[in-house]
Design a protein around this motif. Structure first.
Motif, PDB file in Angstrom:
ATOM      1  N   ALA A 146       0.835  -1.211   0.000  1.00 37.69           N
ATOM      2  CA  ALA A 146       0.000   0.000   0.000  1.00 37.69           C
ATOM      3  C   ALA A 146       0.860   1.248   0.000  1.00 37.69           C
ATOM      4  N   THR A 147       0.286   2.333  -0.498  1.00 31.28           N
ATOM      5  CA  THR A 147       0.928   3.640  -0.393  1.00 31.28           C
ATOM      6  C   THR A 147       0.754   4.168   1.023  1.00 31.28           C
ATOM      7  N   ARG A 148       1.486   5.220   1.355  1.00 33.51           N
ATOM      8  CA  ARG A 148       1.361   5.796   2.692  1.00 33.51           C
ATOM      9  C   ARG A 148       0.013   6.476   2.877  1.00 33.51           C
ATOM     10  N   GLY A 149      -0.530   7.085   1.818  1.00 31.02           N
ATOM     11  CA  GLY A 149      -1.818   7.777   1.939  1.00 31.02           C
ATOM     12  C   GLY A 149      -1.739   8.910   2.939  1.00 31.02           C
ATOM     13  N   ASP A 150      -2.656   8.930   3.908  1.00 30.99           N
ATOM     14  CA  ASP A 150      -2.639   9.986   4.924  1.00 30.99           C
ATOM     15  C   ASP A 150      -1.841   9.586   6.159  1.00 30.99           C
ATOM     16  N   GLY A 151      -1.124   8.469   6.066  1.00 31.38           N
ATOM     17  CA  GLY A 151      -0.322   7.999   7.190  1.00 31.38           C
ATOM     18  C   GLY A 151      -1.001   6.913   7.989  1.00 31.38           C
ATOM     19  N   TYR A 152      -2.317   6.872   7.928  1.00 28.95           N
ATOM     20  CA  TYR A 152      -3.089   5.870   8.664  1.00 28.95           C
ATOM     21  C   TYR A 152      -3.809   4.918   7.706  1.00 28.95           C
ATOM     22  N   THR A 153      -4.263   5.458   6.568  1.00 27.98           N
ATOM     23  CA  THR A 153      -4.933   4.662   5.546  1.00 27.98           C
ATOM     24  C   THR A 153      -4.298   4.950   4.194  1.00 27.98           C
ATOM     25  N   GLY A 154      -3.885   3.880   3.511  1.00 28.21           N
ATOM     26  CA  GLY A 154      -3.255   4.051   2.210  1.00 28.21           C
ATOM     27  C   GLY A 154      -4.034   3.348   1.119  1.00 28.21           C
ATOM     28  N   GLU A 155      -3.534   3.395  -0.082  1.00 31.25           N
ATOM     29  CA  GLU A 155      -4.164   2.758  -1.230  1.00 31.25           C
ATOM     30  C   GLU A 155      -3.549   1.379  -1.454  1.00 31.25           C
ATOM     31  N   ASP A 156      -4.380   0.392  -1.649  1.00 30.22           N
ATOM     32  CA  ASP A 156      -3.913  -0.971  -1.901  1.00 30.22           C
ATOM     33  C   ASP A 156      -3.448  -1.065  -3.362  1.00 30.22           C
ATOM     34  N   VAL A 157      -2.140  -1.096  -3.557  1.00 33.46           N
ATOM     35  CA  VAL A 157      -1.564  -1.145  -4.908  1.00 33.46           C
ATOM     36  C   VAL A 157      -0.733  -2.425  -5.079  1.00 33.46           C
ATOM     37  N   THR A 158      -1.197  -3.489  -4.437  1.00 34.03           N
ATOM     38  CA  THR A 158      -0.445  -4.753  -4.435  1.00 34.03           C
ATOM     39  C   THR A 158      -0.140  -5.241  -5.845  1.00 34.03           C
ATOM     40  N   THR A 159      -1.153  -5.245  -6.699  1.00 32.42           N
ATOM     41  CA  THR A 159      -0.960  -5.762  -8.062  1.00 32.42           C
ATOM     42  C   THR A 159       0.104  -4.973  -8.807  1.00 32.42           C
ATOM     43  N   ASN A 160       0.107  -3.660  -8.634  1.00 26.90           N
ATOM     44  CA  ASN A 160       1.108  -2.829  -9.298  1.00 26.90           C
ATOM     45  C   ASN A 160       2.495  -3.063  -8.715  1.00 26.90           C
ATOM     46  N   LEU A 161       2.570  -3.211  -7.384  1.00 30.92           N
ATOM     47  CA  LEU A 161       3.872  -3.429  -6.754  1.00 30.92           C
ATOM     48  C   LEU A 161       4.500  -4.740  -7.207  1.00 30.92           C
ATOM     49  N   ARG A 162       3.679  -5.703  -7.491  1.00 30.96           N
ATOM     50  CA  ARG A 162       4.208  -6.986  -7.936  1.00 30.96           C
ATOM     51  C   ARG A 162       4.910  -6.889  -9.295  1.00 30.96           C
ATOM     52  N   THR A 163       4.634  -5.823 -10.034  1.00 34.23           N
ATOM     53  CA  THR A 163       5.296  -5.659 -11.336  1.00 34.23           C
ATOM     54  C   THR A 163       6.711  -5.110 -11.199  1.00 34.23           C
ATOM     55  N   ILE A 164       7.092  -4.636 -10.011  1.00 35.16           N
ATOM     56  CA  ILE A 164       8.407  -4.029  -9.814  1.00 35.16           C
ATOM     57  C   ILE A 164       9.422  -5.122  -9.489  1.00 35.16           C
ATOM     58  N   LYS A 165      10.345  -5.309 -10.372  1.00 34.25           N
ATOM     59  CA  LYS A 165      11.256  -6.441 -10.236  1.00 34.25           C
ATOM     60  C   LYS A 165      12.191  -6.310  -9.044  1.00 34.25           C
ATOM     61  N   ALA A 166      12.418  -5.119  -8.560  1.00 32.55           N
ATOM     62  CA  ALA A 166      13.303  -4.940  -7.406  1.00 32.55           C
ATOM     63  C   ALA A 166      12.662  -5.429  -6.120  1.00 32.55           C
ATOM     64  N   ILE A 167      11.345  -5.573  -6.098  1.00 29.53           N
ATOM     65  CA  ILE A 167      10.638  -6.024  -4.897  1.00 29.53           C
ATOM     66  C   ILE A 167      10.548  -7.538  -4.917  1.00 29.53           C
ATOM     67  N   PRO A 168      11.121  -8.239  -3.924  1.00 30.01           N
ATOM     68  CA  PRO A 168      11.047  -9.708  -3.917  1.00 30.01           C
ATOM     69  C   PRO A 168       9.634 -10.198  -3.622  1.00 30.01           C
ATOM     70  N   LEU A 169       9.163 -11.139  -4.410  1.00 24.07           N
ATOM     71  CA  LEU A 169       7.854 -11.744  -4.132  1.00 24.07           C
ATOM     72  C   LEU A 169       7.964 -12.759  -2.999  1.00 24.07           C
ATOM     73  N   ARG A 170       9.148 -13.303  -2.788  1.00 26.29           N
ATOM     74  CA  ARG A 170       9.415 -14.220  -1.683  1.00 26.29           C
ATOM     75  C   ARG A 170      10.752 -13.814  -1.061  1.00 26.29           C
TER      76      ARG A 170
END
Length: 674
Positions: A136-160
């Motif tokens: 998720a994004t930071r949003g207002d600090g307490y509630t963010g946006e669920d961007v899981t599907t988009n984050l999975r496209t970033i190769k630098a982020i390990p899926l495991r």
């Protein structure tokens, strides 16, 4: 207690303005002002609320972080709030932060974990049993946006995570960003497609991550760096932040390579200056460095204020962007004759220096950015890079803002008075007085004297600098007026050096028409074209009198090259210098360049490879081209002959594979009639 109406009104204005810019920046991805300008507004509101506590409201931008999540994304509540950091801008503010930490902990010296402050988009990654579950994004600090599907496209982020003993839950926090080189490439692609360019890498990263279609995100060059942890369950972590970052690195989570552990305020400021010196060479944008108390137990003891931790602070670099007024536009003439528009600005402090001038690159860029005289503009300065105008603030444009037309305002060169032209395939307008213009003087003389042109040995940069700076020469023709006394009195020149230089100047008088044409430095006329022109026209007078049509009869001379030649010779200043050169004794054999139709070399293509016994490659090339042959750099089916010497390599092998006739130096000389 009743607060003054003007203070209440100012606070209301600041809150509304900051909220508007939050929306433009975080939601619409269309920033209107630089970060530094936003920081000024934010700090003013902070100060007003500190001085007048009754002004503070629950919805003040100083009480929360970021902007409201987009409605199109589902919302995710952070297990631990993602609070932002307070900023420090001066060394004294860093010292005050260190003093508060020492007093809060009751110690004399504090150990800090320090790293760079990435200019990206803060996100949270939730791993359950080592598998990426949610992001998720930071949003207002307490509630963010669920961007899981988009984050999975970033190769630098390990899926495991790379571990055999994963924790039940591990919340990794970091920044999604775009590297500088990738950002430049992305904007080139945007330009090629005729689409809007991104304002900066941070803006591009935010817009890319928050695409509703993850396939678009997958095409964007996003990367990720972790800076810490949020919620953790089922694993015993070290109690030092630096060790936690080592642990993340062992899980193959990207972390900042520039991170360090330092002692006390001196260590903080030394790190700040070290990173500041390296800032421009880093592969990513940063806007400061981050200091955090390294001991996690101490972090817990220090706790938080309303919107930020007491145990950390961001030390910001001087703003690299600022807003100011464009007072006017002038031009500078470069050493190649290009006229560069220069913005004359109301002085503004940006990137650690006072800036009153900035480049506008060329007229096409002015049109693309819709920059007008009188506009409020955004100026960027990064390190030693020349300040540039990167955009305008459209909302601040007044009715009297004036458009800029370079050729209308500068039909002639402001330095020498020669005509200014802009060729169809070039972005820059240029002065046509290449042999005469003082702005182009050093470049023109160095080119004229170069080995492939008039070949005046010893006429290098340092000597030309002295001759021009002392106003001893003004055009290439003045080289032939130099005396022994003039040269011998220059720095690093004695009678022997002066004598050798004069001898080289004298020897250069006997040349070839092709070399002389090349030496003139006509735009778009290289060595090969100069030889084609010499062969076709056989004499300088015929070339100078040729029009576009006649010039385009020469092989490989198209409309643009023809126009360059016509414009050069139509300029009286250039013709006067040429007349002086001829009067000084520069000569060549008229008609010697014409091809010999009966020569076996005429119209044939040669490739040279290896080391010949007696001829250099340049000498062999000149002799082949003098008889109408052509020398290329690679072997193909169109190659007629390959001339091979000692240690010939892949070109010889390819010639044998293709059945191309291979010659040695003796056979070449026989074809040359020598």
């Amino acid at each position: 207690m009743v607060l003054p109406a003007d203070i209440v009104a100012r606070a209301r204005f600041l809150r509304e303005e900051l909220e508007r810019h939050n929306y433009l920046y975080y939601v619409l991805d269309e920033p209107e002002i630089p970060d530094a300008e936003y920081d000024k507004l934010f700090r003013e509101l902070e100060w007003l609320e500190a001085e007048n506590p009754l002004l503070a409201t629950p919805d003040s931008p100083t009480r929360r972080i970021g902007a409201t999540p987009l409605a199109e994304f589902s919302q995710l509540t952070h297990r631990v709030p993602m609070l932002s950091l307070n900023n420090a801008f001066e060394d004294e503010e860093v010292a005050a932060f260190d003093r508060r930490v020492r007093e809060g902990l009751g110690v004399e010296r504090v150990e800090y974990a320090v790293d760079t402050k990435f200019d990206g988009l803060a996100i949270s990654l939730i791993y359950e049993n080592g598998i990426l579950l949610q992001g998720a994004t930071r949003g207002d600090g307490y509630t963010g946006e669920d961007v899981t599907t988009n984050l999975r496209t970033i190769k630098a982020i390990p899926l495991r995570l790379h571990t055999t003993n994963p924790s039940q839950l591990l919340e990794v926090r970091g920044e999604v960003l775009i590297l500088k080189a990738d950002f430049e490439k992305l904007n080139r692609q945007q330009r090629d497609k005729g689409e809007k360019e991104f304002a900066n890498p941070r803006n591009a990263a935010a817009g890319s991550l928050r695409q509703l279609d993850p396939r678009i995100t997958a095409t964007r060059p996003l990367t990720f760096f972790a800076y810490g942890l949020g919620s953790v369950e089922g694993v015993n972590l070290p109690r030092k932040l630096s060790a936690v970052m080592d642990y993340l690195e062992s899980l193959r989570v990207p972390v900042c390579r520039e991170r360090k552990v330092v002692q006390g305020v001196d260590g903080l400021l030394e790190y700040y200056r070290m990173i500041g010196a390296r800032r421009d060479s880093l592969p990513y944008d940063i806007d400061g460095v981050v200091y955090k108390v390294n001991d996690l137990d101490s972090q817990e003891r220090l706790g938080f204020v309303a919107r930020a931790p007491r145990f950390a602070v961001a030390h910001k670099f001087p703003a690299q962007e600022a807003m100011t007024e464009l007072l006017g536009i002038t031009v500078q003439v470069g050493r190649t004759g290009a006229l560069t528009p220069v913005a004359r600005l109301r002085p503004v402090f940006v990137g650690g220096a006072m800036v009153s001038n900035a480049t506008l690159h060329n007229e096409d860029e002015i049109r693309r950015k819709d920059v007008r005289i009188g506009d409020t503009v955004i100026v960027r300065r990064a390190g030693d890079v020349i300040p540039e105008v990167v955009g305008v603030v459209p909302g601040n444009r007044h009715a009297g803002a004036q458009e800029f037309s370079l050729l209308e305002l500068y039909p002639v060169c402001p330095v020498c008075g020669s005509h200014v032209i802009r060729l169809p395939d070039e972005a820059a307008a240029r002065c046509s007085g290449g042999l005469f213009c003082p702005a182009q003087r050093k470049q023109a003389i160095l080119h004229f004297a170069s080995r492939r042109a008039m070949d005046i040995e010893g006429m290098g940069d340092k000597l030309v600098d002295q001759l021009v700076d002392k106003e001893l020469i003004h055009t290439p023709a003045d080289l032939y007026k130099l005396s022994m006394n003039t040269l011998a009195n220059l720095d690093r020149m004695a009678e022997k050096s002066a004598s050798n230089t004069l001898a080289a100047i004298e020897a250069s008088k006997k040349t070839t028409l092709a070399r002389f044409i090349f030496a003139l430095g006509i735009r778009n006329v290289g060595e090969a074209t100069a030889k084609d022109l010499a062969r076709h026209f056989g004499g300088l007078d015929a070339l100078m009198a040729a029009d576009d049509g006649a010039l385009q009869q020469v092989p490989d001379v198209g409309p643009v090259v023809a126009q360059s030649i016509v414009q050069f010779f139509v300029e009286p200043h250039n013709c006067e210098v040429i007349a002086q050169l001829v009067a000084a004794g520069v000569h060549w054999e008229e008609g010697a360049g014409s091809p010999v139709s009966t020569s076996p070399i005429s119209g044939k293509t040669f490739v040279l490879t290896g080391t010949l016994p007696n001829l250099t490659r340049d000498e062999a090339k000149e002799r082949i081209e003098a008889l109408g042959g052509k020398v290329t750099g690679s072997v193909s089916k169109k190659t007629d002959f390959v001339v091979a010497g000692a240690e010939a390599g892949s070109k010889l092998i390819k010639a044998q594979e293709l059945g191309v006739l291979v010659l040695d130096e003796i056979q070449l000389k026989e074809m040359l009639g020598e």
